[in-house]
Design an enzyme around this catalytic site. Sequence first.
Site, PDB file in Angstrom:
ATOM      1  N   SER A 159       1.101  -1.264   0.029  1.00  0.00           N
ATOM      2  CA  SER A 159      -0.090  -0.053  -0.021  1.00  0.00           C
ATOM      3  C   SER A 159       0.894   1.226  -0.028  1.00  0.00           C
ATOM      4  O   SER A 159       2.110   1.391  -0.553  1.00  0.00           O
ATOM      5  CB  SER A 159      -0.906  -0.093   1.153  1.00  0.00           C
ATOM      6  OG  SER A 159      -1.833   0.970   1.057  1.00  0.00           O
ATOM      7  N   ASN A 160       0.392   2.470   0.565  1.00  0.00           N
ATOM      8  CA  ASN A 160       1.202   3.413   0.740  1.00  0.00           C
ATOM      9  C   ASN A 160       0.972   4.342   1.914  1.00  0.00           C
ATOM     10  O   ASN A 160      -0.129   3.539   2.704  1.00  0.00           O
ATOM     11  CB  ASN A 160       0.786   4.509  -0.664  1.00  0.00           C
ATOM     12  CG  ASN A 160      -0.508   4.719  -0.731  1.00  0.00           C
ATOM     13  OD1 ASN A 160      -1.136   5.342  -0.132  1.00  0.00           O
ATOM     14  ND2 ASN A 160      -1.378   4.120  -2.048  1.00  0.00           N
ATOM     15  N   ASP A 161       1.298   5.482   2.261  1.00  0.00           N
ATOM     16  CA  ASP A 161       0.964   6.228   3.457  1.00  0.00           C
ATOM     17  C   ASP A 161       0.014   7.078   3.514  1.00  0.00           C
ATOM     18  O   ASP A 161      -0.216   7.729   4.512  1.00  0.00           O
ATOM     19  CB  ASP A 161       2.209   7.257   3.847  1.00  0.00           C
ATOM     20  CG  ASP A 161       3.512   6.349   4.102  1.00  0.00           C
ATOM     21  OD1 ASP A 161       3.282   5.051   4.729  1.00  0.00           O
ATOM     22  OD2 ASP A 161       4.625   6.584   4.014  1.00  0.00           O
ATOM     23  N   SER A 162      -0.947   6.979   2.462  1.00  0.00           N
ATOM     24  CA  SER A 162      -2.094   7.743   2.633  1.00  0.00           C
ATOM     25  C   SER A 162      -3.094   7.422   4.002  1.00  0.00           C
ATOM     26  O   SER A 162      -3.392   6.301   3.940  1.00  0.00           O
ATOM     27  CB  SER A 162      -2.788   7.853   1.190  1.00  0.00           C
ATOM     28  OG  SER A 162      -4.101   8.680   1.309  1.00  0.00           O
TER      29      SER A 162
END
Length: 399
Positions: free
Chosen positions: A211-214
Amino acid sequence: MINGKKIALYVTGGIAVYKTVDLLRELIKYGAEVRVAMTKGAAEFVTPLTFQILSKHTVYIDTYAEDDPSIVNHINLADWADFSLVAPLTANTLAKMAHGIADNFVTSALLAVTRPIFTVPAMNGNMYRNTVTQENIEKLSNRGIYVMTPDTGFLAEGYSGEGRFPEKSRIIHELEAFMREKSESLPLKGRKILVTAGGTKERIDPVRYISNDSSGKMGHALAVEAWKRGADVVLISASQLDTPDYITRIPVESAEEMQKTVFDEFDDADAVIMAAAVSDYAPATVEKQKMKKKDTLTLSFKKNPDILRSLGEMKKTNQVLIGFAAETEDLIQYAEKKLNDKNADLIIANDVGKKDRGFNVDENEVTLLSRQSEPVTISLRSKSEISVEVIDWLVKNMN
């Protein structure tokens, strides 16, 4: 909804008065101008001076204390307010309101109010459940007065029950919903706004994903602000953040799930705000069982669908498409390219390479790029404040 509103806060005599002090502060933080009236019973719990200092206005208690001969205070306060808020509303004042009794400043003023009234009952559970109290609540509701349902929890009497003063956040949410319902001129009323939020998760196996840090905070703030302007909001979120009850939320996880859901909702949408951080890639295969630990691991990835590009190809002339460009270098250059390549109407460019803004924090600094005007930079501030600027742009450019 609360910002800029004139609110008359009527405080009646229950132990929950001390919580109303904090509610007053919250209303002021939200941008309301608040003036306070109290019953003499309320002043036994918290002094009027406390409310006076916080509101920066005289607190009204005595019906006959008419210092200015040109006005009648309780009528003037009733006429001044955009909304009247009674918190806490005791069983006694509730009964007086139901039967039109005006024997103190608060009840006299409330009898003269011609604009919306919102009440927050708080009392002992036995008193709240009493048939008479319930009949009085029904009478107020039938007259268009909003009566909150109190919380259930620990009461002043030392046991749990129904009748507890609601949490401040719940009062604010219901008050905003009430204000929205009563507002006659909202710029996005009748418009369907689609908002995506959060970082998508792409499964490797049943317990692992990339995933990502959003965090989804920006998308959720935009959804709330669009709702405040009257829009029917559909929030498609991959975030774990809570959502107010008044917003329709569709939870998704992967980019493919988000694409399908967006496409299902897109045809009758007036605008789409793609605030989600959609993962660019996903594992080519997803293991059905948890993968065992190895000394080395090689994963193959496939490219995820470009949802913004697809929407740009699909959109009609009357639909507005807003996207985000999250970059760590050459921010404006990449954002301008995205604006043109994706056929978007607005690209919101933000630098996600700094720790104090962007992903997974409460603040951001963004630049708005559109074909209608030169780039506009919104300096570092809360995401809620940025959402106001973005929805302002949407309102101006909707047609």
